[in-house]
Design a protein around this motif. Structure first.
Motif, PDB file in Angstrom:
ATOM      1  N   LYS A   1      39.448  46.353  35.050  1.00 54.52           N
ATOM      2  CA  LYS A   1      38.127  46.394  35.673  1.00 54.52           C
ATOM      3  C   LYS A   1      37.799  45.110  36.435  1.00 54.52           C
ATOM      4  CE  LYS A   1      36.182  49.760  32.455  1.00 54.52           C
ATOM      5  NZ  LYS A   1      35.133  50.031  31.442  1.00 54.52           N
ATOM      6  N   THR A   2      38.415  44.015  36.061  1.00 58.88           N
ATOM      7  CA  THR A   2      38.157  42.742  36.741  1.00 58.88           C
ATOM      8  C   THR A   2      39.318  42.319  37.631  1.00 58.88           C
ATOM      9  OG1 THR A   2      39.024  41.509  34.839  1.00 58.88           O
ATOM     10  CG2 THR A   2      36.653  41.944  34.875  1.00 58.88           C
ATOM     11  N   LEU A   3      40.208  43.241  37.959  1.00 56.67           N
ATOM     12  CA  LEU A   3      41.410  42.883  38.716  1.00 56.67           C
ATOM     13  C   LEU A   3      41.072  42.194  40.036  1.00 56.67           C
ATOM     14  CD1 LEU A   3      44.496  42.946  39.039  1.00 56.67           C
ATOM     15  CD2 LEU A   3      44.251  45.204  40.110  1.00 56.67           C
ATOM     16  N   GLU A   4      40.138  42.739  40.797  1.00 61.37           N
ATOM     17  CA  GLU A   4      39.831  42.171  42.115  1.00 61.37           C
ATOM     18  C   GLU A   4      39.342  40.732  42.003  1.00 61.37           C
ATOM     19  OE1 GLU A   4      37.471  43.365  46.184  1.00 61.37           O
ATOM     20  OE2 GLU A   4      36.561  43.950  44.285  1.00 61.37           O
ATOM     21  N   VAL A   5      38.361  40.484  41.144  1.00 61.04           N
ATOM     22  CA  VAL A   5      37.807  39.128  41.065  1.00 61.04           C
ATOM     23  C   VAL A   5      38.817  38.161  40.451  1.00 61.04           C
ATOM     24  CG1 VAL A   5      35.401  39.834  41.051  1.00 61.04           C
ATOM     25  CG2 VAL A   5      36.628  39.707  38.879  1.00 61.04           C
ATOM     26  N   ARG A   6      39.629  38.639  39.510  1.00 63.41           N
ATOM     27  CA  ARG A   6      40.653  37.766  38.934  1.00 63.41           C
ATOM     28  C   ARG A   6      41.685  37.371  39.979  1.00 63.41           C
ATOM     29  NH1 ARG A   6      43.885  40.014  35.900  1.00 63.41           N
ATOM     30  NH2 ARG A   6      43.126  42.139  35.590  1.00 63.41           N
ATOM     31  N   MET A   7      42.166  38.344  40.752  1.00 63.78           N
ATOM     32  CA  MET A   7      43.211  38.047  41.735  1.00 63.78           C
ATOM     33  C   MET A   7      42.692  37.124  42.830  1.00 63.78           C
ATOM     34  SD  MET A   7      45.873  39.318  40.477  1.00 63.78           S
ATOM     35  CE  MET A   7      46.933  38.793  41.823  1.00 63.78           C
ATOM     36  N   ASP A   8      41.449  37.267  43.221  1.00 58.07           N
ATOM     37  CA  ASP A   8      40.890  36.358  44.222  1.00 58.07           C
ATOM     38  C   ASP A   8      40.958  34.916  43.731  1.00 58.07           C
ATOM     39  OD1 ASP A   8      40.348  38.295  46.097  1.00 58.07           O
ATOM     40  OD2 ASP A   8      38.235  38.527  45.552  1.00 58.07           O
ATOM     41  N   ARG A   9      40.627  34.689  42.473  1.00 60.48           N
ATOM     42  CA  ARG A   9      40.667  33.328  41.917  1.00 60.48           C
ATOM     43  C   ARG A   9      42.111  32.856  41.738  1.00 60.48           C
ATOM     44  NH1 ARG A   9      36.875  30.086  39.282  1.00 60.48           N
ATOM     45  NH2 ARG A   9      37.887  28.167  38.553  1.00 60.48           N
TER      46      ARG A   9
ATOM     47  N   ILE B   1      56.010  29.367  38.226  1.00 62.38           N
ATOM     48  CA  ILE B   1      54.625  29.107  37.843  1.00 62.38           C
ATOM     49  C   ILE B   1      53.751  30.322  38.165  1.00 62.38           C
ATOM     50  CG2 ILE B   1      52.635  27.579  38.116  1.00 62.38           C
ATOM     51  CD1 ILE B   1      54.697  25.495  39.233  1.00 62.38           C
ATOM     52  N   SER B   2      53.054  30.802  37.154  1.00 62.64           N
ATOM     53  CA  SER B   2      52.020  31.814  37.331  1.00 62.64           C
ATOM     54  C   SER B   2      50.697  31.061  37.309  1.00 62.64           C
ATOM     55  CB  SER B   2      52.078  32.849  36.191  1.00 62.64           C
ATOM     56  OG  SER B   2      50.970  33.728  36.247  1.00 62.64           O
ATOM     57  N   VAL B   3      50.085  30.901  38.474  1.00 66.22           N
ATOM     58  CA  VAL B   3      48.900  30.060  38.583  1.00 66.22           C
ATOM     59  C   VAL B   3      47.687  30.796  38.023  1.00 66.22           C
ATOM     60  CG1 VAL B   3      47.428  28.720  40.126  1.00 66.22           C
ATOM     61  CG2 VAL B   3      49.874  28.948  40.616  1.00 66.22           C
ATOM     62  N   GLY B   4      47.010  30.139  37.093  1.00 68.17           N
ATOM     63  CA  GLY B   4      45.905  30.762  36.389  1.00 68.17           C
ATOM     64  C   GLY B   4      44.559  30.600  37.060  1.00 68.17           C
ATOM     65  N   MET B   5      43.507  30.796  36.262  1.00 70.45           N
ATOM     66  CA  MET B   5      42.139  30.820  36.780  1.00 70.45           C
ATOM     67  C   MET B   5      41.332  29.602  36.340  1.00 70.45           C
ATOM     68  SD  MET B   5      41.438  34.846  35.966  1.00 70.45           S
ATOM     69  CE  MET B   5      39.697  34.710  36.298  1.00 70.45           C
ATOM     70  N   GLU B   6      41.992  28.590  35.809  1.00 72.38           N
ATOM     71  CA  GLU B   6      41.266  27.390  35.446  1.00 72.38           C
ATOM     72  C   GLU B   6      40.688  26.737  36.703  1.00 72.38           C
ATOM     73  OE1 GLU B   6      45.102  27.447  32.801  1.00 72.38           O
ATOM     74  OE2 GLU B   6      44.603  27.778  34.916  1.00 72.38           O
ATOM     75  N   ASN B   7      39.839  25.757  36.520  1.00 70.50           N
ATOM     76  CA  ASN B   7      39.365  25.004  37.678  1.00 70.50           C
ATOM     77  C   ASN B   7      40.558  24.348  38.360  1.00 70.50           C
ATOM     78  OD1 ASN B   7      36.877  24.631  35.506  1.00 70.50           O
ATOM     79  ND2 ASN B   7      36.213  25.011  37.596  1.00 70.50           N
ATOM     80  N   ILE B   8      40.615  24.477  39.670  1.00 71.99           N
ATOM     81  CA  ILE B   8      41.782  24.008  40.407  1.00 71.99           C
ATOM     82  C   ILE B   8      42.010  22.509  40.214  1.00 71.99           C
ATOM     83  CG2 ILE B   8      40.466  23.717  42.542  1.00 71.99           C
ATOM     84  CD1 ILE B   8      44.204  24.689  42.117  1.00 71.99           C
ATOM     85  N   GLU B   9      40.936  21.739  40.094  1.00 70.97           N
ATOM     86  CA  GLU B   9      41.080  20.301  39.892  1.00 70.97           C
ATOM     87  C   GLU B   9      41.830  19.995  38.590  1.00 70.97           C
ATOM     88  OE1 GLU B   9      37.492  21.186  42.352  1.00 70.97           O
ATOM     89  OE2 GLU B   9      38.215  21.873  40.379  1.00 70.97           O
ATOM     90  N   ASP B  10      41.579  20.807  37.562  1.00 69.32           N
ATOM     91  CA  ASP B  10      42.238  20.583  36.272  1.00 69.32           C
ATOM     92  C   ASP B  10      43.708  20.991  36.307  1.00 69.32           C
ATOM     93  OD1 ASP B  10      39.939  19.564  35.038  1.00 69.32           O
ATOM     94  OD2 ASP B  10      39.203  21.582  34.587  1.00 69.32           O
ATOM     95  N   ILE B  11      44.005  22.080  37.020  1.00 66.73           N
ATOM     96  CA  ILE B  11      45.406  22.504  37.143  1.00 66.73           C
ATOM     97  C   ILE B  11      46.215  21.411  37.838  1.00 66.73           C
ATOM     98  CG2 ILE B  11      46.999  24.198  38.117  1.00 66.73           C
ATOM     99  CD1 ILE B  11      44.746  26.254  38.004  1.00 66.73           C
ATOM    100  N   ILE B  12      45.715  20.951  38.971  1.00 68.16           N
ATOM    101  CA  ILE B  12      46.446  19.952  39.749  1.00 68.16           C
ATOM    102  C   ILE B  12      46.537  18.624  38.985  1.00 68.16           C
ATOM    103  CG2 ILE B  12      46.333  18.514  41.839  1.00 68.16           C
ATOM    104  CD1 ILE B  12      45.398  21.000  43.348  1.00 68.16           C
TER     105      ILE B  12
END
Length: 406
Positions: free
Chosen positions: A271-279, A387-398
């Motif tokens: 149900k949240t596929l669209e918003v998850r994939m955008d992030r 790498i499967s890039v997740g949905m965390e804040n991008i600043e924290d991932i980098i």
């Protein structure tokens, strides 16, 4: 509840509502039908159901409301607004895993003496199935660089025993992409079946049926579920008569069906596929650009970058380049080990498509069973990190990746 005949204008609405039927007891969410079998009002009703005279559930291996809703939702997403603005009819069966979906595909379409034409850099399980198990049934695979149309046609001309063209795009883990439309048109000229693993892309980013592909499979474990809570797969086809006939018989008799609990988790994840994939996709592009400018990185495999040889193909057939990428560190295997050991937030594990960023070393993990010479030929070197890039804040991932590379 929404009128099921209402044509949805957007993918997000479809992901939430498609496939759902009102529960007889008016539950808002799809119930978990945790039952092995179903009962009949009278003996004659059971007879009618077994004979096919009356539609209805008999045994959960053959069909179950929770499992069927999940499969119907995926079928609706894969066939969304493809035929003159109208949904393309697609039928699917929910499987116990992505590998079960591939097995059902092969067992329902291939016979002894047939061959599969595929390309470099496939998921390790798919590669092992083709190399080590299918030959026991008299079915073998031919691997060629299908990014080159001339090589693909040469392979078809050279071996009339080829029955199926099997593609995985973007491919795991090098992110190589093939031209779905061109390969499908080529395959149809030679009377071949075209099947596509759409796991990396999801139906939100890419819809292979749009280009005439016959079958699509997914590991629903990944982005479709989105939370790493269940294992599953789906086998989809657009020939409804075939899917309800031969394919259903294989699905039923192989016993590779899913179960109501995993199907329930999948339904709610989708149900949240669209918003998850955008992030996911936004973050992946930023991570790829960070890697491309880093002194420790020799190569970045991400189809959204101009440096990727398949960028033009991706731009043509995908909504966005996606959430997956891989890198080659200049220090090779040892540098990769050191980087992964220094991670503080990103997760060291196999699989992909969950909310958190996942990293793995394909040569020793997902593609361990593939001989080294084949791995290296396909671009899966000892120093490759997926790498499967997740949905965390991008600043924290980098920040985590940057400190791990120090």
């Amino acid at each position: 509840m929404p009128d099921q005949q209402l044509p949805y204008s957007g993918f997000g609405s479809l992901a939430i509502h498609a496939g759902h039927e009102q529960d007889p007891r008016y539950a808002h969410l799809t119930p978990i039908y945790a039952t092995s079998t179903f009962v009949y009002d009278e003996a004659e009703q059971g007879m009618r159901r077994f004979s096919g005279e009356e539609k209805g559930y008999i045994y959960s291996r053959w069909g179950n409301p929770t499992m069927d809703e999940a499969a119907s939702k995926i079928a609706a997403m894969e066939g969304f607004a493809l035929a003159n603005g109208q949904p393309l009819p697609v039928k699917g069966y929910l499987q116990s895993s992505g590998m079960a979906a591939i097995s059902a595909l092969f067992m329902s379409t291939l016979k002894t003496g047939d061959k599969i034409l595929s390309h470099y850099s496939l998921y390790g399980g798919s590669q092992e199935l083709m190399d080590r198990l299918m030959p026991d049934f008299g079915i073998s695979a031919i691997i060629a660089d299908l990014r080159d149309p001339d090589k693909a046609e040469a392979a078809l001309k050279a071996d009339p025993a080829i029955r199926m063209i099997y593609i995985e795009t973007p491919a795991n883990p090098t992110l190589q992409c093939v031209d779905i439309e061109a390969l499908t048109q080529l395959g149809k000229r030679y009377g071949k079946i075209i099947a596509c693993d759409n796991t990396f892309a999801t139906p939100y980013l890419q819809q292979p049926f749009k280009y005439g592909v016959d079958f699509v499979i997914h590991s629903t474990t990944k982005f479709l579920n989105g939370h790493g809570t269940s294992i599953g797969g789906v086998f989809l086809g657009r020939d409804i008569e075939f899917m309800e006939g031969k394919a259903y018989k294989v699905h039923k008799m192989l016993g590779g069906n899913s179960n109501p609990f995993d199907a329930f988790l999948l339904i709610n994840g989708m149900k949240t596929l669209e918003v998850r994939m955008d992030r996911h996709c936004f973050n992946a592009m930023e991570v790829a650009k960070f890697f491309e400018g880093h002194k420790s990185v020799a190569r970045v495999n991400y189809t959204g970058l101009a440096s990727h040889p398949d960028q033009a193909i991706t731009a043509r057939q995908m909504r966005h380049p996606g959430a997956m990428l891989s890198i080659e560190l200049k220090g090779g295997l040892q540098a990769g080990i050191q980087m992964m050991n220094r991670l503080r937030m990103c997760t060291r594990t196999v699989s992909l498509g969950t909310c958190d960023t996942l990293m793995c070393h394909p040569a020793s993990m997902t593609h361990y069973s593939v001989p080294r010479e084949k791995r290296e030929q396909y671009g899966i070197t000892d120093g490759l990190i997926r790498i499967s890039v997740g949905m965390e804040n991008i600043e924290d991932i980098i920040a985590d990746i940057n400190q791990a590379l120090q």
